[in-house]
Design a protein around this motif. Sequence first.
Motif, PDB file in Angstrom:
ATOM      1  N   SER A   1       0.832  -1.208   0.000  1.00 28.72           N
ATOM      2  CA  SER A   1       0.000   0.000   0.000  1.00 28.72           C
ATOM      3  C   SER A   1       0.865   1.256   0.000  1.00 28.72           C
ATOM      4  N   LEU A   2       1.934   1.250   0.792  1.00 27.45           N
ATOM      5  CA  LEU A   2       2.846   2.402   0.801  1.00 27.45           C
ATOM      6  C   LEU A   2       3.492   2.580  -0.572  1.00 27.45           C
ATOM      7  N   LEU A   3       3.784   1.453  -1.234  1.00 24.41           N
ATOM      8  CA  LEU A   3       4.346   1.526  -2.585  1.00 24.41           C
ATOM      9  C   LEU A   3       3.345   2.162  -3.549  1.00 24.41           C
ATOM     10  N   SER A   4       2.081   1.802  -3.429  1.00 27.12           N
ATOM     11  CA  SER A   4       1.071   2.374  -4.331  1.00 27.12           C
ATOM     12  C   SER A   4       0.859   3.860  -4.051  1.00 27.12           C
ATOM     13  N   PHE A   5       0.902   4.277  -2.775  1.00 30.24           N
ATOM     14  CA  PHE A   5       0.772   5.701  -2.446  1.00 30.24           C
ATOM     15  C   PHE A   5       1.954   6.492  -3.015  1.00 30.24           C
ATOM     16  N   ALA A   6       3.154   5.897  -2.933  1.00 25.12           N
ATOM     17  CA  ALA A   6       4.327   6.558  -3.507  1.00 25.12           C
ATOM     18  C   ALA A   6       4.175   6.696  -5.027  1.00 25.12           C
ATOM     19  N   ALA A   7       3.590   5.670  -5.665  1.00 26.98           N
ATOM     20  CA  ALA A   7       3.380   5.716  -7.109  1.00 26.98           C
ATOM     21  C   ALA A   7       2.364   6.799  -7.488  1.00 26.98           C
TER      22      ALA A   7
END
Length: 462
Positions: free
Chosen positions: A132-138
């Motif tokens: 989820s943190l990866l998707s928010f960064a994206a």
Amino acid sequence: MLDVLIWLIVLVASTLMFRYAAGTLSWKAPNLVSIVYYYSFLLSSFIGALLIALGMDDYYMIRKLFRPEEYRQIGFFVVSFVMIVFPLAMVVVSRLCGFEARQEFRAYLQKPLSPLTGATGDQVFYAFLALSLLSFAAIAYMIWKTPTIPVFALLTGTDESLAALRIEASRHFAGNVLVRNIFAITLTPLLSFIAYLFAELTHEWRWKLLFICLFVGAVFVNVYDLAKSPIFFYVMMFFLIRIYIGKTRLSAVKLALYGGVGAAVLVGMYIVIQGVQDATTFLSYNKGPIGRMILAQIAPTFLHLNLFGEALPFLYGKSLPSILTGLFDVENVRSARLVMAHVFPERIEDGTGGVLNTLFVAEAYANFGYVGIVIGTLYVAVVTQLLYIGFLRLPKNPLFLSLFVYFSINIPRTLVGGFTDFLFNPTWVLLVALFGGMALWLRVQGDLRAWFATKRRITDEG
């Protein structure tokens, strides 16, 4: 009159075969195959093909045909061919796999939601929190690299054309397209479904909080470019999720209510985004939302059949995935873009033209002629049915159920988007590898934990 008779015969035969392959075509229990039938074929392709064959379409794209009478009939017979051969191939696959669609789909609906095998609650949560943190960064990366976010421009007010801003946001993105498409636009909604299902399964506040954050992110990535369809498909996926876990039961009244709300929202988006205010546009069968559904998706198929081999040379694989064309140092081109540039060059020049996506056989034809239509239809039908069978036979846990619902919506969308995405789709490959690998890793972790616990117990007893 002959066209109408052929259309009716094809419709009956196709419907019976699709019902066999799906198990049910009931609107109360949608599934991957029934959505393909209703959305990709009946609504988006077959109704419009009949209108075009009868010369009743009065549609601006069809006016671009040369030798229109000939190609109206050719296009109609190509679509009729697909309507028969596609479900026939699915029926054959079902028989070869011993797949009883009605029983297995019904059993899947009744099966309770289960946790991931072998994994602890903390392991699962922190693994999906990291994703989820990866998707928010994206998402942050997407905002940073997009020249103008159309939804922000709409909210703050702009004199620029919103249609032009949409094209600019898509085609002039300054970052890595795969990062945007996979980790922001695709992964965020998918993770929101997984978080929702784990919240329903565990009733833990941490999953509920994660779902809320992901839901906000998912809504944003589905509306940021002011495209009308993504947010509708996202809502549809949520309905499917709730139907499959028994939280929502559809009825005729509910379907009418949801359809009315959806139509009202769609009309509002046409008014706000495209500036359409003429009431007749919304009621006309060949303009506005109705024309967009029954004619806009299939008309480019007729243009493909008309142009390639006549005004444009066959592509012979040039629109295959870039990972394949790059091996032979061949420039990747999409047939839908070439048709747009040939038929509506003024839209390309003013920045409001993108691609003319249409039924998948059009791109297959643009590459390999009528052989491409035959082989492409058989191939895509087999892939679609194998996916349907495979997901119904997988465990019904939050991860696999979310993927099942994702493909149940995106396979039908891709069928009216292009052919080469079924040969190699980096988004699909990465999602399957990512979540399949995660499920395997969590399973191995659980097995190792159980093995060490057993060994320690034996040692203690000895």
